[in-house]
Motif scaffolding. Structure first.
Motif, PDB file in Angstrom:
ATOM      1  N   GLY A 279       1.028  -9.257  12.599  1.00 37.56           N
ATOM      2  CA  GLY A 279       0.296 -10.192  11.749  1.00 37.56           C
ATOM      3  C   GLY A 279      -0.091 -11.442  12.517  1.00 37.56           C
ATOM      4  N   TYR A 317       4.331 -11.443   9.990  1.00 39.17           N
ATOM      5  CA  TYR A 317       3.700 -12.446   9.135  1.00 39.17           C
ATOM      6  C   TYR A 317       2.914 -11.731   8.037  1.00 39.17           C
ATOM      7  N   ARG A 318       3.311 -11.977   6.806  1.00 43.47           N
ATOM      8  CA  ARG A 318       2.628 -11.401   5.659  1.00 43.47           C
ATOM      9  C   ARG A 318       2.194 -12.528   4.730  1.00 43.47           C
TER      10      ARG A 318
END
Length: 379
Positions: A279, A317-318
């Motif tokens: 991400g 990373y979301r």
């Protein structure tokens, strides 16, 4: 109830002497009774003054008896004045419910006295005079006693509330001090353990191996020096933060984006770190940024001290979430370094402070640390 109070007894004597002086001055209604006879009701009323606080109901009863006897003969001014104190003492120091009853009774008596006086004298002024006199003698001392008692109860309540607030403030202060001490201990542990672990491992390697050439020894010593300098730098930065007010400045706080430096430092200490970022990294809240950095740091430190020779780090990373996963095999031997057991506790506390989820434990043939940190500040 206790015995007669000395100050009440002295006040009763003073009232009796004053009453006698008023009788001598002729301050009584001249009907069929002479002045010496009025001394009897006066003495009864003064006896009620002597027990006004030790036995308030008895004081009220004596006042009623004195009023009936004095009114039958006169009445006299001194006895009437002292009876008002008997009424006051009975309501002020007696049962709480007595005040409401006495207020009603004295009010009715004052009204009835006014009506009777108006009917006998056939003039409204007489009714008004007796009504006012009845109010002054009966209603006023009862109402004053009720008001005084209410004010005292309010004062006691406010005092108890102030003491409770003070105790709560002291508990809050103690809790804040304890929380700050815990935070400082957690920061010191996470900050120093990584550097010291690397130093200990590299020093052990140099001492245990005899086949290292001068160049290899110099490289290890350079790495040891680098870890020492960085540890001292972080220690000085934290001491500076503790000496100033306000929150941690942006320029000095650690960021999750700097996790690559942790991986490089662990590689220099002999740990094969494979790091992957999934991400796109965005701007994180300060608390989440620092928590993520410290969790990765502590996980690699534990892998150095207790794990095998490799570790896999995945940072994901979301939307609204950052996930941290650190896996390392366990070879059963470890590095022989002691641990206080505070590392996992500190990581769990950091995760809880930002409202995240933390897991740590055996996973397959190794050990896994996983944390999910929300990227929105807790409100």
């Amino acid at each position: 109830m206790g015995g007669v109070r000395r100050d009440d007894a002295l006040w009763a004597v003073a009232c009796f002497v004053s009453g006698l002086l008023l009788l001598a001055a002729g301050a009584y209604q001249h009907r069929w009774a002479s002045a010496p006879l009025f001394a009897g009701p006066l003495a009864i009323a003064c006896a009620g003054v002597a027990v006004r606080r030790s036995r308030p109901l008895l004081s009220l009863g004596l006042g009623v008896v004195a009023f009936l006897g004095d009114f039958a003969m006169g009445p006299s001014l001194g006895t009437v004045l002292i009876i008002t104190d008997n009424l006051y003492a009975g309501v002020r120091y007696g049962p709480r419910a007595l005040g409401r009853w006495m207020l009603g009774i004295t009010s009715v008596i004052a009204v009835v006295a006014g009506v009777i006086a108006g009917a006998l004298f056939r003039h409204w002024s007489a009714a008004a005079i007796f009504l006012v006199q009845g109010g002054l003698v009966g209603v006023t001392p009862v109402f004053t006693a009720m008001l005084t008692r209410q004010l005292q109860d309010q004062a006691l309540s406010e005092r108890a509330r102030a003491e409770q607030v003070a105790r709560l403030a002291e508990l809050d202060r103690a809790a804040a001090v304890q929380a700050e001490r815990t935070r400082m201990a957690r920061e010191l542990h996470d900050m120093i353990a990584n550097h010291f672990s690397a130093i200990a491992i590299q020093s052990t390697a140099v001492l245990s191996r005899r086949d290292l050439d001068a160049r290899a020894v110099r490289e290890v010593l350079a790495s040891i020096r680098e870890n020492s300098v960085e540890g001292m730098g972080e220690m000085r930065a934290m001491i500076g933060l503790l000496r100033q007010d306000g929150e941690e400045p942006e320029a000095t706080r650690r960021r999750l984006a700097e996790a690559g430096e942790l991986a490089e430092r662990a590689r220099e200490a002999g740990l094969d770190v494979r790091m992957r970022v999934d991400g796109e990294a965005g701007e994180l809240p300060a608390s989440v940024d620092l928590a993520g950095y410290r969790i990765v740091q502590e996980s690699l430190t534990n892998a150095l001290k207790h794990g095998g020779k490799a570790a896999d780090v995945v940072i994901g990373y979301r939307p609204g979430l950052v996930t941290l996963t650190v896996d390392n095999p366990i070879d059963g031997a470890g590095r022989g370094l002691p641990g206080a057991g505070a590392g996992i506790i500190g990581m769990r506390e950091r995760t809880a402070l930002v409202g995240g989820v933390f897991e740590a434990g055996p996973y397959g043939d190794g050990w896994r640390v996983r944390a999910e940190l929300p990227t929105r500040e807790i409100t």
